[in-house]
Write a protein that holds these residues in place. Structure first.
Motif: not given
Length: 149
Positions: A24-35
């Motif tokens: 979860l910490r790893r995921l919290e650091r990674q930006p993602h594109t939404f639309g």
């Protein structure tokens, strides 16, 4: 359950929970594109989610929804405003209040985020039985409640 089995179960559960927290910490650091919103950090997309598409929300109410300070909300909103995902407007009856709402671009990002969650649950349903999903959801709710203490 005897002490040996309890200890083994505890150790396995503790290790798995530790791994989950690290993921979860790893995921919290990674930006993602939404639309078409471009890359957004998890805190940005969850702020958009907390604002919601239904209308205006007070800055102070948004801080409460997110469980963060008003200063932190101000910084998040400034970043989202710069990305043209939210707009600020004065409260219609309280000159001290600031209302936040999503732009069309922000609404599209929010909808894309909801799609990500729907896809996650669809994949989860393919791997777990209905009973396992209910247990999973109950455990997550209890864990959240425990961590909020």
């Amino acid at each position: 359950m005897d002490n040996k089995n309890f200890t083994q179960s505890y150790n396995n559960g503790s290790r798995n929970l530790g791994r989950l927290i690290m993921q979860l910490r790893r995921l919290e650091r990674q930006p993602h594109t939404f639309g078409d919103a471009g890359p957004l950090t998890p805190s940005e997309i969850h702020t958009i989610d907390a604002i919601g598409s239904e209308g205006n929300v007070l800055m102070s109410e948004l801080a409460g929804r997110l469980g963060i300070t008003k200063g932190a909300v101000t910084q998040l909103v400034a970043r989202l405003e710069a990305k043209e995902l939210v707009i600020r407007s004065p409260h219609p009856t309280d000159s001290r209040g600031i209302m936040i709402s999503l732009t069309e671009k922000g609404k599209h990002a929010n909808a894309a985020h909801e799609e990500v969650h729907l896809e996650f649950y669809s994949q989860l349903r393919n791997q777990l039985s209905e009973q396992e999903i209910q247990i999973f959801e109950t455990c997550i709710a209890k864990l959240n409640s425990f961590l909020q203490k």
